[in-house]
Design an enzyme around this catalytic site. Sequence first.
Site, PDB file in Angstrom:
ATOM      1  CE  LYS A  36      57.840 -21.154  52.292  1.00 30.94           C
ATOM      2  NZ  LYS A  36      56.176 -21.186  52.218  1.00 30.94           N
ATOM      3  CE1 TYR A  52      71.938   0.374  29.123  1.00 29.47           C
ATOM      4  CE2 TYR A  52      71.748  -0.491  31.136  1.00 29.47           C
ATOM      5  CZ  TYR A  52      72.372  -0.638  30.073  1.00 29.47           C
ATOM      6  OH  TYR A  52      73.278  -1.548  29.725  1.00 29.47           O
TER       7      TYR A  52
HETATM    8  C1  LIG Z   1      55.798 -20.618  53.651  1.00 32.11           C
HETATM    9  C2  LIG Z   1      54.957 -21.375  54.320  1.00 32.11           C
HETATM   10  C3  LIG Z   1      54.997 -20.958  55.888  1.00 32.11           C
HETATM   11  C4  LIG Z   1      56.171 -20.235  56.598  1.00 32.11           C
HETATM   12  O1  LIG Z   1      55.280 -18.725  56.529  1.00 32.11           O
HETATM   13  P1  LIG Z   1      55.959 -17.426  56.882  1.00 32.11           P
HETATM   14  O2  LIG Z   1      55.018 -16.459  56.637  1.00 32.11           O
HETATM   15  O3  LIG Z   1      56.944 -16.973  56.077  1.00 32.11           O
HETATM   16  O4  LIG Z   1      56.220 -17.689  58.423  1.00 32.11           O
HETATM   17  C5  LIG Z   1      54.368 -21.828  56.811  1.00 32.11           C
HETATM   18  N1  LIG Z   1      53.259 -22.822  56.280  1.00 32.11           N
HETATM   19  C6  LIG Z   1      53.339 -22.851  55.048  1.00 32.11           C
HETATM   20  C7  LIG Z   1      52.051 -23.793  54.617  1.00 32.11           C
HETATM   21  C8  LIG Z   1      53.886 -22.146  54.009  1.00 32.11           C
HETATM   22  O5  LIG Z   1      53.712 -22.281  52.639  1.00 32.11           O
END
Ligand SMILES: *Cc1c(COP(=O)(O)O)cnc(C)c1O
Length: 345
Positions: free
Chosen positions: A34, A242
Site C-alpha cells: 500500500k 530562517y
Molecule cells: C499496513 C498494514 C499492514 C502492514 O503493517 P506493517 O506494520 O507495516 O508490517 C498489515 N495489515 C494491515 C491491515 C495494514 O493496514
Amino acid sequence: MTATATLTVDLDALAHNVHALAAISGAPVHPVVKADSYGLGAIPVAQRLLREGSRTFFVARLAEGIALRSALGPEPTLYVLDGCVGDAAPALKAADLRPILNHGDQLMAWRAADGGACGLQIDTGMNRLGFRIEDAPAPFEGLSLVMSHLACADEPAQPMNRRQRDAFAAAAARYPGALRSFANSGGCFLGPDYAFDAVRPGICLYGGGPEGRPHDRIKPVATLSARVLQVRDVPAGESIGYSRGFVAPEARRIATCGAGYADGVLRSQCPNGQVWVAGSLRPILGRVSMDVIAVDVTGLDVAVGDPVELFGPNHLLDDAAAAAGTISYELLTSVTARVPRRYEG
Ligand SMILES: *Cc1c(COP(=O)(O)O)cnc(C)c1O
C-alpha cells in the site's frame, strides 16, 4: 552526478527481507504494498517480490489495486484493505481485485454486485476496521481469506497481543475454507502461533525494524541522499537559515545540502536530526527549508557535489525517524514525488 535528492531502493535487500520474514515467522509472506510500497514504488517492489515467490499482495486503496493489476498482469492475487467502498464493486471486479470486507454494508454491496472472491476482516480489538466478532457473518461462497490486525505488535510484552491472537484463532475457525492472515511485521516476530497461514508485513520489507528500532535480521532498503550545493564558513555569532534557527557559538563550516521539506525531510528533524556525510554523522543546523538543509561539517573534508545520506545503511531509518519524533513509516511515506526513485539490484 544528479544534483537532486534521490531515493535509492536496494531490491536485493528487499529480497533478503522477504525471505528473512518467511523464515522468522514460518509462514508464507503476502507483502503489503500500500501507499506505493511505503513510498518506495509499488510496481518495482512488487515485481521483485513476485520474482522472489510472492503471489498475493495487499494494497489499501482501489486505485492502488488497479495500478498494480495493470503492471503485474492477471496472475497475482490482490486484496484491497479498504474493502468494497461505496459503488466500487464494478471497478474491483473489472481489475480482479478482492476487497477485504469490513462491515455489513460492504458485504451487502459486494454480494449485490455478485462480486466473487473476497476477504473478511475481523476486528479483534483495534477498533479500526472489520466486523466485531459478535457481528461476523456466517461463512459464504467466495470467501478466500479472513484476517485481523494487531494494535501493539511493536510491543511484544503487551498482553493485548495474546488476547487478539486468541480471539482471531477462535473467530477464524468459523471459516474453515479461508486462508488466515493475522501478523503484520511486528507480528512476524511474536512467535509461531501468530503466523497462521500467511503473514502480512510492510515496514520490515522496507527496512524498518519490528519494534521501531533497527533489527539485525532486517536490512536497510531505502536510502535518501542529497548533494552538497555549497560549503561556507560561518563566523561565531552569525545565524543559519530562517528565523536564526541556529546561532554559531564559534566558527563553523556548513554544507548546504539539496534536500528540504518539499523532498520529505521533516521540519521536525531539527533540532535533533543528523545526516551521514564524509564518514560521520553530523547535525542538521537550524530550520529545514523547502529545498535545503544546513549540515555542520566543521573539521570534515567536504566539497560541493559530495553526497550526504539522510537515512540509509549508515544512518538507519528508525534512528532518523526517532530523531524527528516520528516512526519509520511516516519518514518513508513522506518522501515526496519530486524525489526520483532509483533502483539497484
Ligand atoms: C499496513 C498494514 C499492514 C502492514 O503493517 P506493517 O506494520 O507495516 O508490517 C498489515 N495489515 C494491515 C491491515 C495494514 O493496514
